[in-house]
Design an enzyme around this catalytic site. Structure first.
Site, short mmCIF file in Angstrom:
data_model
loop_
_atom_site.label_atom_id
_atom_site.label_comp_id
_atom_site.label_asym_id
_atom_site.label_seq_id
_atom_site.Cartn_x
_atom_site.Cartn_y
_atom_site.Cartn_z
CD GLU A 116 -2.90 -1.06 2.39
OE1 GLU A 116 -3.99 -1.64 2.30
OE2 GLU A 116 -2.55 -0.45 3.43
N PRO A 117 1.50 1.59 -1.10
CG PRO A 117 2.23 1.80 -3.31
CD PRO A 117 1.56 0.83 -2.37
CB CYS A 136 -0.83 33.84 14.82
SG CYS A 136 -1.22 35.32 13.88
#
EC number: 4.1.1.20
Length: 435
Positions: A293-294, A364
């Site tokens: 499952e790349p 921020c």
């Protein structure tokens, strides 16, 4: 024309003006057309990664199924590309499943993962008849059994297990150790397998594990394979259970920085398939279907992020900051797990990089830093900063922090750019705000 650095998309180059070009298109011109921040994907690069995985794994073991881990970056456009290349798809939420369905992805090629699936998501998986529901724990197994019985259906399931392997990567992307929120311990999996084998509504077909991400060493993959195959032999011996499919997850490392080069996909495949074959032979196991499952390794290199440089702040004797118009809201990876990038100036790729800058985002938070003390040419307001290898986990983990509009995404194919996701607007931000 000169070649771009090796971790840029497949069809990248530097033109005579020193501009980065992707798929033949000027990156600077793209920012004028679509604005910044902008994520630019190269379709040919995605396709080549899909084909490379299929070529390297199925060339060594024909009964291998390549499954794209959609959490890396899933849009309708990417889902359609992956489907057309014959890959399966790993989803981890109802939202990802609905994106896949809206793109026409065949549901019988979908693997539904997740450590805490909701009732609604499990019902959705059953209704859409996904190919595999990957059960994470005994609590989920019991709920799924009840739902399937109520519907009068029989669903194919796999168990996610924890092989207890340290993959030697960052703690926040380690997933296969014993102290992990994911998966069954092996003894718990054994008891659950005995329960599942009695079910009339669930068919246990095999096991899945995933030990982590960005794993440069091959040995942890082999250790996990050995442990899991020994567990499969135990299940055969104790329960008479024959594993039909073994899903070894993903985690293949990719290159983000010059000089930090991972093994090739072929090297991973050679080692994994050889260990798989040798261990099955040693343990007397018939070789089951093998799935990998790349995610990151399929899409990360296919995209760059483009930013406009604004304020430049020099603190004498301490640090010089170059501030961009994006940051942790579109790429939280550096703040979340100290990921490193190697930025360039897309409008001055050929200029000598003799100055040291820290790239600061606009948000921020003091931790909103995209890259620390990196070399660039002398930066000017209006320069276009390019961050390569941004196709995975940037957009999916993006947020509206500081009421930020998530950036646009562009896909390049055959020398043309098309918008695959528009930039958000104030209407998007306020749509769910009921006042």
């Amino acid at each position: 024309m000169k070649n771009a650095p090796p971790f840029f998309p497949l069809n990248s180059s530097i033109d005579d003006n020193g501009h980065l070009r992707i798929g033949g298109l000027d990156a600077v011109a793209l920012t004028k057309e679509f604005g910044t921040p902008l994520y630019v994907f190269d379709e040919d690069d995605i396709r080549e990664r899909c084909r490379e995985f299929k070529r390297e794994f199925t060339g060594r073991y024909a009964a291998t199924h390549i499954v794209f881990a959609g959490k890396a970056c899933l849009t309708r456009a990417i889902a359609k590309i992956v489907a057309s290349e014959g890959l399966g798809l790993d989803v981890v939420s109802g939202g990802e499943l609905e994106i896949a369905r809206s793109a026409g992805f065949p549901t019988d090629a979908i693997y539904f993962h997740g450590n805490n699936k909701s009732d609604a998501e499990l019902e959705m998986a059953l209704e859409y008849r996904v190919g595999r529901i990957v059960v994470d724990n005994s609590f989920e197994l019991g709920r799924l059994e009840t739902m399937a019985a109520r519907r009068g259906v029989r669903a194919d399931i796999m168990f996610r297990i924890k092989p207890g392997i340290d993959p030697h990567t960052h703690a926040k992307i380690t997933t296969g150790n014993i102290d992990s929120k994911f998966g069954f311990g092996l003894d718990d999996a054994s008891a659950a397998a005995a329960q599942a084998m009695k079910s009339k509504n669930l068919r246990l077909i095999g096991f899945h594990y995933h030990i982590g991400s960005q794993i440069f060493e091959i040995q942890p993959f082999l250790d996990a394979m050995k442990t899991t195959l020994e567990f499969m032999a135990r299940m055969k011996r104790e329960l008479g259970f024959i594993t039909e499919e073994l899903d070894t997850g993903g985690g293949y490392a990719i290159q983000y920085l010059s000089g930090v080069v991972p093994p090739t996909i072929g090297e991973y495949a050679e080692a994994i398939v050889n260990a798989f074959r040798d261990e099955c032979r040693r343990l007397g196991l018939a070789m089951p279907k093998l799935s990998v499952e790349p995610g990151r390794a399929t899409v990360a290199r296919s995209a760059v992020a483009l930013y406009s440089i604004g304020a430049i702040k020099d603190i004498p004797g301490i640090r010089r900051y170059a501030c961009v118009d994006g940051g942790m809201a579109d790429n939280i990876r550096p703040a979340l797990y100290c990921s490193q990038y190697e930025p360039y100036l897309a409008n001055r790729m050929s200029d000598f990089a003799g100055q040291t800058y820290t790239i600061a985002g606009r948000f921020c938070e003091s931790g909103d830093i995209l890259a620390t003390d990196i070399k660039l040419p002398e930066v000017k307001r209006g320069d276009i900063l390019v961050m390569p290898v941004c196709g995975a986990y940037c957009i999916p983990m993006s947020s509206n922090y500081n009421a930020f509009y998530r950036p646009a995404m562009v896909m390049i194919k055959d020398g043309k750019a098309r918008l695959i996701r528009r930039r958000e607007t104030v209407e998007d931000l306020t749509r769910t705000d009921l006042g």
